[in-house]
Every structure is written in structure tokens, then in C-alpha cells.
Design a protein around this motif. Sequence first.
Motif, PDB file in Angstrom:
ATOM      1  N   HIS A 157     -20.555   9.118 -53.380  1.00  0.00           N
ATOM      2  CA  HIS A 157     -21.317  10.092 -52.601  1.00  0.00           C
ATOM      3  C   HIS A 157     -20.453  11.001 -51.738  1.00  0.00           C
ATOM      4  O   HIS A 157     -20.968  11.962 -51.153  1.00  0.00           O
ATOM      5  N   THR A 158     -19.159  10.719 -51.643  1.00  0.00           N
ATOM      6  CA  THR A 158     -18.287  11.593 -50.849  1.00  0.00           C
ATOM      7  C   THR A 158     -17.732  12.745 -51.677  1.00  0.00           C
ATOM      8  O   THR A 158     -17.001  13.577 -51.151  1.00  0.00           O
ATOM      9  N   THR A 159     -18.057  12.805 -52.966  1.00  0.00           N
ATOM     10  CA  THR A 159     -17.640  13.924 -53.793  1.00  0.00           C
ATOM     11  C   THR A 159     -18.357  15.180 -53.314  1.00  0.00           C
ATOM     12  O   THR A 159     -19.589  15.196 -53.230  1.00  0.00           O
ATOM     13  N   PRO A 160     -17.642  16.253 -52.983  1.00  0.00           N
ATOM     14  CA  PRO A 160     -18.280  17.426 -52.364  1.00  0.00           C
ATOM     15  C   PRO A 160     -19.408  18.030 -53.185  1.00  0.00           C
ATOM     16  O   PRO A 160     -20.459  18.350 -52.655  1.00  0.00           O
ATOM     17  N   THR A 161     -19.201  18.192 -54.501  1.00  0.00           N
ATOM     18  CA  THR A 161     -20.176  18.914 -55.310  1.00  0.00           C
ATOM     19  C   THR A 161     -21.272  18.012 -55.851  1.00  0.00           C
ATOM     20  O   THR A 161     -22.462  18.336 -55.779  1.00  0.00           O
ATOM     21  N   TRP A 162     -20.895  16.857 -56.406  1.00  0.00           N
ATOM     22  CA  TRP A 162     -21.843  16.007 -57.111  1.00  0.00           C
ATOM     23  C   TRP A 162     -22.143  14.704 -56.365  1.00  0.00           C
ATOM     24  O   TRP A 162     -22.681  13.775 -56.942  1.00  0.00           O
ATOM     25  N   GLY A 163     -21.803  14.640 -55.087  1.00  0.00           N
ATOM     26  CA  GLY A 163     -22.090  13.427 -54.322  1.00  0.00           C
ATOM     27  C   GLY A 163     -23.575  13.126 -54.242  1.00  0.00           C
ATOM     28  O   GLY A 163     -23.986  11.960 -54.226  1.00  0.00           O
ATOM     29  N   ILE A 242     -27.252   6.074 -46.551  1.00  0.00           N
ATOM     30  CA  ILE A 242     -26.042   5.986 -47.374  1.00  0.00           C
ATOM     31  C   ILE A 242     -24.887   6.767 -46.764  1.00  0.00           C
ATOM     32  O   ILE A 242     -23.759   6.257 -46.657  1.00  0.00           O
ATOM     33  N   ALA A 243     -25.141   7.987 -46.360  1.00  0.00           N
ATOM     34  CA  ALA A 243     -24.027   8.855 -45.976  1.00  0.00           C
ATOM     35  C   ALA A 243     -24.152   9.500 -44.605  1.00  0.00           C
ATOM     36  O   ALA A 243     -23.228  10.196 -44.174  1.00  0.00           O
ATOM     37  N   LEU A 249     -24.164  16.564 -48.455  1.00  0.00           N
ATOM     38  CA  LEU A 249     -25.358  15.858 -48.920  1.00  0.00           C
ATOM     39  C   LEU A 249     -26.613  16.308 -48.179  1.00  0.00           C
ATOM     40  O   LEU A 249     -27.630  15.616 -48.190  1.00  0.00           O
ATOM     41  N   ASP A 250     -26.542  17.456 -47.564  1.00  0.00           N
ATOM     42  CA  ASP A 250     -27.666  17.944 -46.773  1.00  0.00           C
ATOM     43  C   ASP A 250     -28.831  18.344 -47.671  1.00  0.00           C
ATOM     44  O   ASP A 250     -28.648  18.875 -48.764  1.00  0.00           O
TER      45      ASP A 250
END
Length: 298
Positions: A157-163, A242-243, A249-250
Motif C-alpha cells: 500500500h505504500t506504492t505511490p500509484t497502485w497502493g 491500513i495506511a 491513498l486519499d
Amino acid sequence: MRKFIKDKDRILSVVLVTPSILAVLIFIYAFIGWTIRVSLSKWKGLNPDYAWNGLANYINLFSDPRFAVDIRNTIIFTSVFVVGSILLGFFLAVLLDQGLKGEGFFRSLFLFPMAISYIVTGVVWRWLMNPATGSRTSGFNLLFSYLHLDFLQNSWHTTPTWGIAAVALAAIWQMSGYTMALYLAGLRAIPHELREAAQIDGANEVQIYRYVVLPLLTPITLSALIILGHMSLKVFDLIIAIAGKQLPLDVPAIYMWQTTFDGLFYGRGAAISILLLLSVAVLIIPYIIYTLRNESFK
């Protein structure tokens, strides 16, 4: 005498449902109307300010880069969550429809995640999708390390685009049992004679599902799309668990919360909530009309 009894029953029925009708009118529709009024105002801060602002709050939202991120994340989350839940739920339903031993146990096992709140699911999946490396590795990344599948390790989930897509995996795990129950009920309602007739005509198992079973399950698929779709549009607690409040992830619900209760921009927060309501209405109202028409034809 019969007319008197009939009128009495009608009056009694109206009296009984009146409190519920008043509650719905006050606590749902009246508050929706009040929220619309606030969204058209300049209210900022703790002191109410109903000065007319027109559509400025809505216009500013669509020119806000953060809201553009919210829309993109919502589209990704909805696509992954809805498609994944439907496919996995249908697959599980087909497996259970084969007459497996211990079907009741497996049915309960698949449905169990649905009984858990999104907060609990988020806490568990936050550990499973822990992006830490080295000695702090845990969850899936640690499992991949034990299996010598290091190439599968990722930042989740910390992946900028596909988190946001990784967050959708947790939602799929929770709701796939629900779609399984819908499809299983639909499969059990299909007359066995239809399958036997298709077999006599020379259809194999794949053709039976493609040309007989799936078309008959179309109403269930549509119901699942509507239910899961409107849930994905309002997602909030799962992402927070989760995050937390991370911009990559907004989603609109998180933006609405922060704008209203952290930033005290009540006018803009109300505008976001009305847009969420409209998006859900666009999804649900056509389904309600379709259902009512089908019932009237019957």
C-alpha cells in the motif's frame, strides 16, 4: 361494517408507520437538505456562516489536484474491489455447488470475514502488507522470503500509484464471501433440468456455464455490482486502518473528514459529501427503477 373495519385498519396502518416516516424525513432528507445548503455557503470555522457562495465550493473541488487524486483512487479501488470480489465469489460458489463434503463448514469459513469490521480487517492486513525490509519483514513479504519468492516482495500500500489497489485486496478478502453466498443461492435456484438438457444437446461444462448458468445469474451479478460499487465509493475506515491519512491513498470520504473536522471548511466538506451522495445515487437509482419495472411486469 366491512367498510368501517377496512377504514379502521387503514388508519391504524398509517398511524403505525407515521413515526418511521417522520424519522426518515427528519434525520435523512432534512439533513440532506441542510447539507446542500451548507455546501452552497461560505461556512469556514466553528461559527456557522450561511452567506451564499453559489457553486464555488464545487467548482473549486474540480480544480483541486487533491480531489483529482481522490477520483483516480476511487476508480482504481472500485474496479479492483468489485471485479475481484465478483470473480472470487463466483469461483467459491461454483466449488461449493459441486456437493463437497463439509460444505457447511466451508460456507461459514468464507462468510466469516464479512462479520468482521473494516477496522479489524485493516489492522490485520496492515501487518500482512507490511512494507518493511530486513529484520522487520513480516506478513506476505516474510512468507515470500521463506518460499524463496523474493521477486514477489513489494511495498504494497505504500506504492505511490497502485497502493490503493493493494488496499482493495483486503476489501476483496472481506466481501468475496458475501458474493459467494449470492451466487450460491442463484446456482441452487437454477433447475437441474436445464443443465441436463444442455448436456443432451452436446454442451460441455464450460459451455453450460457460459450459455445457461451465467445468463440466468445476470440479476445476481447486477445486484452484486450495485452493492459492492456503492460500498467502494464510501470507503473510509479500511484505508484509515491500513495506511492512515496518506495522500497517495486519499479518497473523497477521507478528504471530506479532514476538510470538515480538521480544516473546519464546512462548506467544502459539505460539497464533497453531496458529490458522494450523487455518485451513489447515480449507481443505485437506475437499479431500483430496473427492479421495480421487472416486478411490475411479473
